[in-house]
Scaffold this motif. Structure first.
Motif, mmCIF file in Angstrom:
data_model
loop_
_atom_site.group_PDB
_atom_site.id
_atom_site.type_symbol
_atom_site.label_atom_id
_atom_site.label_comp_id
_atom_site.label_asym_id
_atom_site.label_seq_id
_atom_site.Cartn_x
_atom_site.Cartn_y
_atom_site.Cartn_z
ATOM 1 N N SER A 61 58.339 53.751 75.097
ATOM 2 C CA SER A 61 58.754 55.046 75.008
ATOM 3 C C SER A 61 57.635 55.855 74.057
ATOM 4 O O SER A 61 57.084 55.122 73.288
ATOM 5 C CB SER A 61 60.055 55.418 74.614
ATOM 6 N N GLU A 62 57.690 57.350 74.184
ATOM 7 C CA GLU A 62 56.782 57.863 72.986
ATOM 8 C C GLU A 62 57.261 57.358 71.873
ATOM 9 O O GLU A 62 56.554 57.383 70.843
ATOM 10 C CB GLU A 62 56.909 59.515 73.329
ATOM 11 N N ARG A 63 58.594 57.300 71.367
ATOM 12 C CA ARG A 63 59.121 57.119 70.176
ATOM 13 C C ARG A 63 58.634 55.618 69.548
ATOM 14 O O ARG A 63 58.133 55.525 68.584
ATOM 15 C CB ARG A 63 60.763 57.273 70.079
ATOM 16 N N GLU A 64 58.686 54.671 70.491
ATOM 17 C CA GLU A 64 58.262 53.341 70.287
ATOM 18 C C GLU A 64 56.701 53.499 70.079
ATOM 19 O O GLU A 64 56.077 52.565 69.030
ATOM 20 C CB GLU A 64 58.670 52.356 71.475
ATOM 21 N N LYS A 97 54.927 55.924 68.807
ATOM 22 C CA LYS A 97 54.765 56.499 67.589
ATOM 23 C C LYS A 97 54.768 55.657 66.414
ATOM 24 O O LYS A 97 54.340 55.818 65.306
ATOM 25 C CB LYS A 97 55.395 57.814 67.477
ATOM 26 N N ASP A 98 55.927 54.908 66.648
ATOM 27 C CA ASP A 98 56.280 53.923 65.491
ATOM 28 C C ASP A 98 55.286 52.922 65.126
ATOM 29 O O ASP A 98 55.031 52.413 64.115
ATOM 30 C CB ASP A 98 57.636 53.172 66.006
ATOM 31 N N ILE A 99 54.409 52.563 66.128
ATOM 32 C CA ILE A 99 53.152 51.712 65.896
ATOM 33 C C ILE A 99 52.128 52.553 65.815
ATOM 34 O O ILE A 99 51.106 52.028 65.780
ATOM 35 C CB ILE A 99 53.050 50.756 66.955
ATOM 36 N N GLY A 100 52.290 53.737 65.695
ATOM 37 C CA GLY A 100 51.068 54.490 65.371
ATOM 38 C C GLY A 100 50.012 54.966 66.570
ATOM 39 O O GLY A 100 48.916 55.436 66.232
ATOM 40 N N ARG A 113 44.906 53.610 65.745
ATOM 41 C CA ARG A 113 46.132 53.562 64.764
ATOM 42 C C ARG A 113 45.724 53.412 63.125
ATOM 43 O O ARG A 113 46.165 54.286 62.686
ATOM 44 C CB ARG A 113 46.841 52.187 65.074
ATOM 45 N N LYS A 129 46.545 56.340 60.434
ATOM 46 C CA LYS A 129 47.050 56.100 59.324
ATOM 47 C C LYS A 129 46.253 56.575 58.006
ATOM 48 O O LYS A 129 46.927 56.840 57.118
ATOM 49 C CB LYS A 129 47.101 54.397 59.385
ATOM 50 N N ARG A 177 47.049 60.470 57.356
ATOM 51 C CA ARG A 177 48.315 60.793 56.887
ATOM 52 C C ARG A 177 48.158 60.982 55.393
ATOM 53 O O ARG A 177 47.699 60.349 54.516
ATOM 54 C CB ARG A 177 49.305 59.722 57.233
#
Length: 103
Positions: free
Chosen positions: A60-63, A65-68, A94, A98, A101
């Motif tokens: 998913s998009e959320r997953e 996003k969790d890995i960048g 990624r 990072k 940020r």
């Protein structure tokens, strides 16, 4: 020298022209192996890229996003040539995010 013979490692006598032929065949086999090795490596890399993109594509998009990553990163990696390395591209994306940020 048409009657000249040479003994091979098995002890059988071979006429000289056959010995030359065997030597040429061994060289040709070595050259062919050297030419095919990069092709095999490219096919292996393409299979790895396909597997990685298939696994990430199921997230998913959320997953992601969790890995960048974002979905566009997957599209960009899929658009690489067959000899490109999708994993390196995804890791670079990624790392760029990072580094950008705020801390």
């Amino acid at each position: 020298m048409t009657g000249t013979t040479i003994r091979d490692t098995g002890g059988a006598a071979l006429p000289l022209p056959f010995t030359r032929l065997r030597t040429r065949l061994r060289r040709a086999r070595g050259i062919l192996a050297g030419l095919l090795a990069p092709v095999a490596a490219g096919l292996s890399r393409a299979a790895i890229n396909a597997r990685v993109l298939r696994q990430l594509g199921g997230m998913s998009e959320r997953e992601l996003k969790d890995i960048g990553l974002i979905r566009q990163d997957l599209f960009d990696a899929a658009a690489l040539r067959l000899d490109g390395d999708a994993t390196s591209l995804l890791l670079a994306r990624r790392d760029e995010r990072k580094a950008a940020r705020p801390r």
